[in-house]
Design an enzyme around this catalytic site. Structure first.
Site, PDB file in Angstrom:
ATOM      1  N   LEU A 181      12.938  10.642   8.473  1.00 56.01           N
ATOM      2  CA  LEU A 181      13.174  10.782   9.909  1.00 56.01           C
ATOM      3  C   LEU A 181      11.999  11.410  10.657  1.00 56.01           C
ATOM      4  O   LEU A 181      11.334  12.309  10.150  1.00 56.01           O
ATOM      5  CB  LEU A 181      14.433  11.616  10.145  1.00 56.01           C
ATOM      6  CG  LEU A 181      15.705  11.113   9.454  1.00 56.01           C
ATOM      7  CD1 LEU A 181      16.898  11.963   9.852  1.00 56.01           C
ATOM      8  CD2 LEU A 181      15.983   9.649   9.780  1.00 56.01           C
ATOM      9  N   LYS A 224      12.539   0.993  20.167  1.00 58.39           N
ATOM     10  CA  LYS A 224      11.313   0.694  19.411  1.00 58.39           C
ATOM     11  C   LYS A 224      11.499  -0.617  18.630  1.00 58.39           C
ATOM     12  O   LYS A 224      10.602  -1.454  18.583  1.00 58.39           O
ATOM     13  CB  LYS A 224      11.026   1.876  18.480  1.00 58.39           C
ATOM     14  CG  LYS A 224      10.163   1.610  17.284  1.00 58.39           C
ATOM     15  CD  LYS A 224       8.727   1.526  17.666  1.00 58.39           C
ATOM     16  CE  LYS A 224       7.790   1.448  16.485  1.00 58.39           C
ATOM     17  NZ  LYS A 224       8.299   0.769  15.308  1.00 58.39           N
ATOM     18  N   GLU A 265      10.704  12.258  15.045  1.00 60.55           N
ATOM     19  CA  GLU A 265      11.255  12.686  16.333  1.00 60.55           C
ATOM     20  C   GLU A 265      12.032  11.548  17.033  1.00 60.55           C
ATOM     21  O   GLU A 265      13.005  11.799  17.740  1.00 60.55           O
ATOM     22  CB  GLU A 265      10.099  13.197  17.214  1.00 60.55           C
ATOM     23  CG  GLU A 265      10.491  13.952  18.443  1.00 60.55           C
ATOM     24  CD  GLU A 265      11.522  15.065  18.207  1.00 60.55           C
ATOM     25  OE1 GLU A 265      11.413  15.816  17.229  1.00 60.55           O
ATOM     26  OE2 GLU A 265      12.461  15.166  19.032  1.00 60.55           O
ATOM     27  N   GLY A 266      11.612  10.300  16.784  1.00 56.66           N
ATOM     28  CA  GLY A 266      12.335   9.166  17.382  1.00 56.66           C
ATOM     29  C   GLY A 266      13.787   9.144  16.917  1.00 56.66           C
ATOM     30  O   GLY A 266      14.720   9.001  17.723  1.00 56.66           O
ATOM     31  N   HIS A 267      13.998   9.295  15.603  1.00 57.07           N
ATOM     32  CA  HIS A 267      15.375   9.325  15.078  1.00 57.07           C
ATOM     33  C   HIS A 267      16.144  10.518  15.646  1.00 57.07           C
ATOM     34  O   HIS A 267      17.317  10.400  15.987  1.00 57.07           O
ATOM     35  CB  HIS A 267      15.368   9.478  13.549  1.00 57.07           C
ATOM     36  CG  HIS A 267      14.740   8.339  12.809  1.00 57.07           C
ATOM     37  ND1 HIS A 267      13.523   8.443  12.196  1.00 57.07           N
ATOM     38  CD2 HIS A 267      15.182   7.077  12.572  1.00 57.07           C
ATOM     39  CE1 HIS A 267      13.221   7.309  11.605  1.00 57.07           C
ATOM     40  NE2 HIS A 267      14.204   6.452  11.813  1.00 57.07           N
ATOM     41  N   ARG A 300       6.068   4.320   9.433  1.00 55.76           N
ATOM     42  CA  ARG A 300       4.865   3.695   8.869  1.00 55.76           C
ATOM     43  C   ARG A 300       3.566   4.391   9.273  1.00 55.76           C
ATOM     44  O   ARG A 300       2.530   4.149   8.661  1.00 55.76           O
ATOM     45  CB  ARG A 300       4.781   2.232   9.315  1.00 55.76           C
ATOM     46  CG  ARG A 300       5.908   1.435   8.756  1.00 55.76           C
ATOM     47  CD  ARG A 300       5.818   0.007   9.166  1.00 55.76           C
ATOM     48  NE  ARG A 300       6.916  -0.722   8.581  1.00 55.76           N
ATOM     49  CZ  ARG A 300       6.977  -2.022   8.477  1.00 55.76           C
ATOM     50  NH1 ARG A 300       5.979  -2.764   8.914  1.00 55.76           N
ATOM     51  NH2 ARG A 300       8.000  -2.603   7.943  1.00 55.76           N
TER      52      ARG A 300
END
Ligand code: PAF
Length: 280
Positions: A33, A149, A35-37, A187
Site C-alpha cells: 500500500l 488511477k 498513500e493512494g490506497h 510499480r
C-alpha cells in the site's frame, strides 16, 4: 483492528456488522500500500461505519507472461498502514480458497474491456471483475471505493456493479500524486532515482494535453503528437503503448476533445509499464 484470513469468518463478520445496523465500506487492494490506497481507506471511512480492506494478489488478473511471484508484498507494513488510515478489518484470503482447484466460474464485462489496457492484457479484466464480484459476495459492502488511477478498471467495475445489481454505492476517488506529479503506484519502487525522474513523463504529457485544450485546441491527433514529444523530451527511451482520448463512462474514442474528455496513456519507462490519466 481485526485480521481475517478465512472466507467463512469474513462472511460471518460481515453478517454480524450488518445485523448491528452498521454499514460496510470495502477497499479491495493487492497490498504493498501507498498513500493512494490510504486515501481510498479514508474516503471509505467517511462513507461507512466499518471499513474492510482486502489484501489479495489476484492470480486471475495476471497473464502467464506477467510475473505474479514478483509482485511486491509487505503484509506487515500494509496492516500497520491500514490501521493508521482507519481500517477496521483486513481481509487476507488465501488463493486456494478464492480459487479452489475446480474453480470455473468467471465474471466478464464484455465491451468495455476490449480497448486500452484490455487490448494488451486480454484476460486481465476478467480476473479483476471475478475477484471483485467474489469480494462483494463475501463482504456485502454498502460502499466500495476504487481509484481513478486505474481509470478503465474503475469504469469496468462500475459497469459490473450495475449489471449484476449489487446494492453498492460505487465511488471512484481521485488519483493521488507525488509532489512532482508522478501518480502513486506500487510499480514506482522499481525505479532508480534517475529513472524515477523520467517516470514523470506521463504527467508532463497529460499537462501538455490539458494546457492545449485550455488554450482551445480540440483535435485529438494534434494533442497526441505534442504529448508524444513531451514523453520523449522527459524520457528519450520511453516506449508509448497508447495515448487515448475517451468518453469517461463509455470509453468511446473521441476525435474532437471537449471539457471532461479523459486522456489516458500507458508508457513503458525503463521496462516498467506505467499508466496515468487526466480529465481534460
Ligand atoms: O486495483 C487493484 O489493486 C486490483 O485490480 C483489485 C481491484 C484489488 C482487484 O484485484
Amino acid at each position: 483492528m481485526q485480521i481475517i484470513r478465512s472466507i467463512k469468518k469474513m462472511q460471518a463478520a460481515a453478517r454480524q456488522i450488518a445485523g448491528k445496523g452498521q454499514t460496510i465500506g470495502l477497499v479491495p487492494t493487492m497490498g504493498f500500500l501507498h498513500e493512494g490506497h490510504l486515501s481510498l481507506i479514508r474516503r471509505a471511512k467517511k462513507e461507512a461505519d466499518v471499513v474492510i480492506v482486502t489484501i489479495f494478489v489476484n492470480p486471475a488478473q495476471f497473464a502467464p507472461t506477467e510475473d505474479l511471484a514478483k509482485y511486491p508484498r509487505d503484509e506487515k507494513g500494509d496492516i500497520r498502514k491500514i490501521e493508521g488510515a482507519g481500517g477496521d478489518i483486513v481481509f487476507i484470503p488465501k488463493a486456494i480458497d478464492v480459487y479452489p482447484e475446480d474453480f470455473q466460474t468467471y465474471v466478464a464485462v464484455e465491451k468495455l474491456t476490449q480497448t486500452l489496457e484490455g487490448a494488451s492484457r486480454p484476460t486481465h479484466f476478467r480476473g479483476v471483475t471475478t475477484v471483485v464480484a467474489k469480494l462483494f459476495n463475501i463482504t456485502r459492502p454498502d460502499v466500495a471505493v476504487f481509484g481513478m488511477k486505474d481509470y478503465q478498471q474503475a469504469v469496468v467495475l462500475g459497469q459490473m456493479t450495475r449489471d449484476l445489481g449489487y446494492p453498492v454505492k460505487y465511488i471512484i476517488a481521485p488519483t493521488v500524486r507525488e509532489k512532482d506529479g508522478l501518480a502513486m503506484s506500487s510499480r514506482n519502487k522499481y525505479f532508480t532515482a534517475a529513472q524515477r525522474i523520467e517516470a514523470r513523463c506521463l504527467y508532463y504529457a497529460l499537462l501538455t494535453a490539458k494546457e492545449m485544450v485550455e488554450s482551445g485546441v480540440v483535435a485529438a491527433g494534434k494533442i497526441e503528437r505534442e504529448m508524444r514529444s513531451a514523453v520523449k523530451a522527459s524520457s528519450p527511451s520511453a516506449q508509448i503503448d497508447y495515448i487515448a482520448f475517451t468518453d469517461f463512462a463509455t470509453l468511446r474514442t473521441i476525435k474532437r476533445v471537449a471539457k471532461g474528455t479523459i486522456c489516458s496513456l500507458a508508457v513503458r519507462v525503463h521496462g516498467v509499464r506505467l499508466i496515468d490519466n487526466m480529465k481534460l
